[in-house]
Write an enzyme that holds these catalytic residues in place. Structure first.
Site, PDB file in Angstrom:
ATOM      1  CG  ASP A 101      -3.141   0.595   3.887  1.00 11.75           C
ATOM      2  OD1 ASP A 101      -3.719  -0.497   3.794  1.00 11.75           O
ATOM      3  OD2 ASP A 101      -1.937   0.699   4.187  1.00 11.75           O
ATOM      4  CB  THR A 112       2.645   4.995  12.183  1.00 12.48           C
ATOM      5  OG1 THR A 112       1.289   4.919  11.743  1.00 12.48           O
ATOM      6  CG2 THR A 112       2.919   3.889  13.192  1.00 12.48           C
ATOM      7  CD  GLU A 168       5.347  -6.948  11.139  1.00 11.81           C
ATOM      8  OE1 GLU A 168       5.435  -7.038   9.905  1.00 11.81           O
ATOM      9  OE2 GLU A 168       4.269  -6.713  11.731  1.00 11.81           O
ATOM     10  CG  ASP A 221      -4.717  -7.464   4.638  1.00  9.30           C
ATOM     11  OD1 ASP A 221      -4.717  -8.467   3.912  1.00  9.30           O
ATOM     12  OD2 ASP A 221      -3.974  -6.484   4.441  1.00  9.30           O
ATOM     13  CD  GLN A 253      -3.003  -1.019   0.259  1.00 13.31           C
ATOM     14  OE1 GLN A 253      -3.596   0.035   0.090  1.00 13.31           O
ATOM     15  NE2 GLN A 253      -3.293  -2.105  -0.439  1.00 13.31           N
TER      16      GLN A 253
END
Length: 409
Positions: A142, A222, A294, A289, A107
């Site tokens: 997104d 972010t 992580e 999705d 994205q």
């Protein structure tokens, strides 16, 4: 009374005494744990409103240093964050000194360096708040506002596993283009009177750029996790195949969780419970999705599952994709602390709390009312799923105690 009878009687009394003591201690411990969960919930509610204020009253450090020191193996930020507003204010106001194409992915995003050397990921606005993304639950671009909402939901649930996110307006002409790399700059274009870019990613196309309103683009930023905490990517055990007509094993094998429990890192430690927490989180936001996840590197399953990339969320408030909850209803276990928190959020508290938490964000209102209403409805489905598990297996099997003492020293 004969000696033998006395010995038998004393043995019976001893067993009763031990059983009573253990029972009382267990009850006291459970009660104490529940009281601490209640206190933590009240503290969360009291700190929901995060005013974006530049003042750092409790330290002489920069906001980036503060945020970096918050990170530990089981939290991205601590429960008590008096400087959260200052860090988020810096994220939304600090000068952009470099702009580049985003890291690998499917994205569109941009990687920005803010004054002081802090990296942030910028995701641009692609949809209006009331736009409904039709099709598969992972369809569409997104959603930048979903990243903001997901971060605040992470706070409300008490997980604290999502990197900090805040909304930001940027001027593409004066803030981005002068500091953009050639690679990013080469994707800029003008559509009508609007400045646009399409970046570099798997699905990025020149024919599908993200466009500003004139030069001003709304988006989310972010906070990049500190480089001293490198990430390790894992395939999600309940990931989808994304191939029509081909099902993943969990989609047809009812005993799939038993197989997962026998494989590392799900056979010990907190990782499987993290997967189930994440399934609850993803079901609430409508994120189907999460094909990978992580954690911190070389953790041997001890660190948390980090809630990164939550932008494929809040696409369709009318779609409740129950398959997202598969880890919960197939394994039928849940942390006691998570169960308690979900119950505290019943009866409209979740919607109200999230609305309050997002009220100070620069791009507020972050979500439309239908999405907020959907959260409360999905919460009821989660509670009903856990009840089905407890009815079948009993609460002692389903409700798992998993508490860790965390330190930010």
């Amino acid at each position: 009374m004969k000696l033998k009878q006395r010995v038998v009687l004393l043995a019976i009394l001893l067993v009763i005494f031990i059983f009573t003591k253990v029972f009382l201690i267990d009850n006291l411990d459970t009660s104490a744990a529940n009281r601490e969960d209640q206190r933590a919930f009240q503290r969360m509610l009291a700190g929901l409103r995060v005013a974006l204020d530049p003042r750092l009253e409790h330290t002489l450090q920069s906001p980036w240093e503060i945020a970096a020191q918050w990170v530990v193996p089981r939290e991205v930020y601590p429960e008590d964050t008096p400087e959260l507003g200052a860090v988020m204010h810096a994220m939304t106001t600090k000068k952009i000194i470099k702009a580049d194409v985003g890291y690998k992915g499917t994205q569109l995003k941009a990687l920005l360096i803010l004054e002081g050397g802090q990296k942030v990921v910028f995701k641009p606005k692609r949809y209006a708040r009331d736009y409904v993304v039709e099709g598969e639950p992972y369809a569409g671009y997104d959603r930048h506002n979903a990243e903001v909402a997901a971060f605040h939901l992470d706070r409300i649930l008490g997980f604290r596993r999502a990197p900090l996110v805040v909304g930001r307006f940027v001027n593409l002409r004066t803030e981005i283009k002068p500091v953009a790399t050639e690679q990013l700059l080469g994707t800029f274009m003008t559509v009508g009177n609007n400045t646009c870019f399409y970046g570099k990613c798997y699905y990025c196309r020149e024919t599908e750029p993200a466009c500003a309103d004139g030069d001003i683009m709304e988006g989310s930023v972010t906070l990049w996790l500190p480089d001293v905490w490198p990430l390790q990517k894992h395939r999600h055990p309940w990931g989808r195949t994304y191939r029509e007509g081909k099902l993943a094993r969990w989609e047809y094998d009812e005993s799939y969780c038993d197989a997962v429990k026998k494989t590392s890192p799900y056979d010990s430690g907190p990782r499987l419970l993290d997967i189930i927490d994440t399934a609850i989180f993803d079901y609430l936001i409508g994120n189907a999705d999460r094909h990978h996840y992580e954690s911190f590197q070389d953790d041997e399953g001890a660190s948390m599952l980090i809630l990164l990339d939550n932008a494929k969320s809040f696409g369709n408030p009318a779609l409740d994709e129950r398959s997202i909850l598969a880890p919960l209803y197939q394994c039928c276990i849940i942390r006691v602390s998570t169960w308690n928190r979900l119950n505290y959020l019943k009866n409209g508290v979740l919607k109200s709390a999230l609305k309050t938490a997002m009220s100070h964000d620069p791009i507020s209102p972050v979500l439309s009312d239908p999405h907020l209403d959907a959260l409360d409805q999905r919460l009821l489905s989660i509670l009903a799923t856990v009840k089905q598990c407890t009815d079948q297996f009993g609460p002692d099997v389903v409700l798992v105690e998993d508490r860790m003492t965390l330190s930010h020293l």
